[in-house]
Design a protein around this motif. Sequence first.
Motif: not given
Lengths: 192, 532
Positions: B348-351, B383, B386
């Motif tokens: 569950r990678p950051p998004a 951020c 991403l």
Amino acid sequence: MKRDIILAGVGGQGILSIATVIGEAALNEGLYLKQAEVHGMSQRGGDVQSNLRLSDEPIASDLIAKGGADIIISLEPMEALRYVQYLKPDGWIVTNEVPLINIPNYPDIEQVLNHIRGYKNHVLLNCEALAKEAGAPAQAANMVLLGAAIPMLGIDHDKMIAGIQRVFARKGDVVVNSNLAAVEAGYNVSVK
Amino acid sequence: MKKVLLGDEAIAQAAVDAGLSGVYAYPGTPSTEITEYIQLLESKQPTGIFCKWATNEKTAMEAALGMSYMGKRALVCMKHVGMNVCADAFMNAAITGVNGGLVVLAADDPSMHSSQNEQDSRFYAKFAMIPCLEPSNQQEAYNLTRYAFDLSERLRTPVLLRVTTRMAHSRAVVETAEPRKQNEMSVPKDVQHFILLPAFAKRNYAELVAAQPDFVSESEKAGNNVYTKGSNPKKAIVTTGIGYNYLLESFMLKGENSSVLKITQYPLPTALINQMVADGVEEILVIEEGQPVVEELLRGMVPSSVNVRGRLTGDLPRMGELTPDSVRVALGFDPLPTHEPDAIVVGRPPALCQGCGHRDMYTALNEVAREYPNSRIFGDIGCYTLGALSPFHAIHACVEMGASVTMAKGAADAGQHPAIAVIGDSTFTHSGMTGLLDCVNSNANVVILISDNLTTGMTGGQDSAGTGRLEQICEGLGVDKQHIRVVVPLPKNMEEIKAALREEIDYNGVSVVIARRECIQTLKRHLKQAKK
């Protein structure tokens, strides 16, 4: 007394509030505490965890070894399974059953729940629904989960309640009472 | 007083209690909470400690040196890669020496939880030839910070305080000491010390070289480095920082008879190492968080017959942070019984947040970029990095703060068109502005897309240095006013944003497109505050 706890969830769900309450109650009991947290990029909707260690003797490591955790407390069911390598063979999984699906390849939720049911010691509950039934907002889901974990924490129910009262006191009676109702709702699921 | 503090907060509290006059920092995980903690204290009860964010680590380091020059105590905080940004000032501060205590805090991020490399800041201390301190727990972090200021003032040198992610972001009870007053203002007795003309610098450098034995002697006598002879002194464990905790954890489970040398202060304590050799050591296991700094140094300090093991020999993993598990195995203990990993679990990678302006910016940019046969988009740190991941797959490079602007320029110099940079507002003022001046001076055919969310987002929403002035800054650097465009990244504005991007890509010269909408996280916070 020694409890090694893994708190799990998805960035933004509020696992650190659970840690804060347990920590407050533990310190009031004169226990030692170490709590490793995740800050930074992974908080943006990724998987997050916190290692919370409580003991009546000094604690060395900030992290829990694989096979060392007494309990996994998770706000999300798949996230609970992410850390099973860290769980003792007879450790507990206490987890919300409501999935947070923010990835395209989230597995079949029924299968996820069945995997959790495969562990001898588990508590599965719908934290959001129980919070609402108790008259608390859905954001109190984390307090429902905390309530469900109380019997495994090695700290008396009443002392945990007192901890919640202290942590939320400055937010006023309404917040304290709704959090207490949420905690009781979760606690009742576990002790039944 | 007893408080539950993060390692970062313990350092902040200790610096304040040590009589700090200024903290200088640019946000960076895992160091951000130090400055935030001091800002919080100052907002509750102002004591005149300067604590506003700096534009980058170099300006932070220089301002701190100025504070020290005036006789007051200063703390500079940054993540490990920030050391590269301030390296010029840092290295030369070792040559000028200090007046008021000057402590440089570097927070390393082994395993790259939130970083692009795992460089070890202890190399910087050795490079600059100054003392370095490395705590193992929150109480040590508190005590060593106070000691670092004292050491700095006593030896007239900057001191590097090095922590790693687990030290920075782990919480425990800390007993605080009696606070002391800030220093009064005073100028250096020897002004020439701060004028690094070659003639003066040579003298200063000779003094720094001559002071090295004093630094070693401090490491031997201050009590921070501890050697404990074991019942079997043929075996020894040399450990530093967080590695010491994992060692203790294993020892608690099972007794151990090796000697232990805990390293908390550098340069390495020669006398204690010689003692370990005199006690007959034949095999040393080095447990250190980060790169094999101590392991390499020890090899040059003990007889070649001594078998030094560690990350270089594969006894511990060469990369990544230590874990209680990797240390257990290196010590020869069996792993604990546990459960198999569950294969149903997916990553569950950051998004980017739902509703984030960067999302709308990337949607527009991707659609326009596809209209050209070979667009190249150079990303940056924040951020919006991403945007490299699903669903956008928008950027082709991301290296370090500000590189988007100058890499796009270099690509344009090589003949690439369209050459587009995507950079956040805070990263732009940190290190993008000088690159933009290079673009202007050679009229590079680039589009610089500043995704302005009015904050430093990834580290949690700190003030951004150029908020409200980005157009003026770009114009001042010489970008043609007609090619500084401002758009609001919202789905309803998609056609307008795409038109602006298209026009500026087709313009042969330097264009800046500012996509401006407040960070969704800070917006939520501001709305909540407004309600109260």
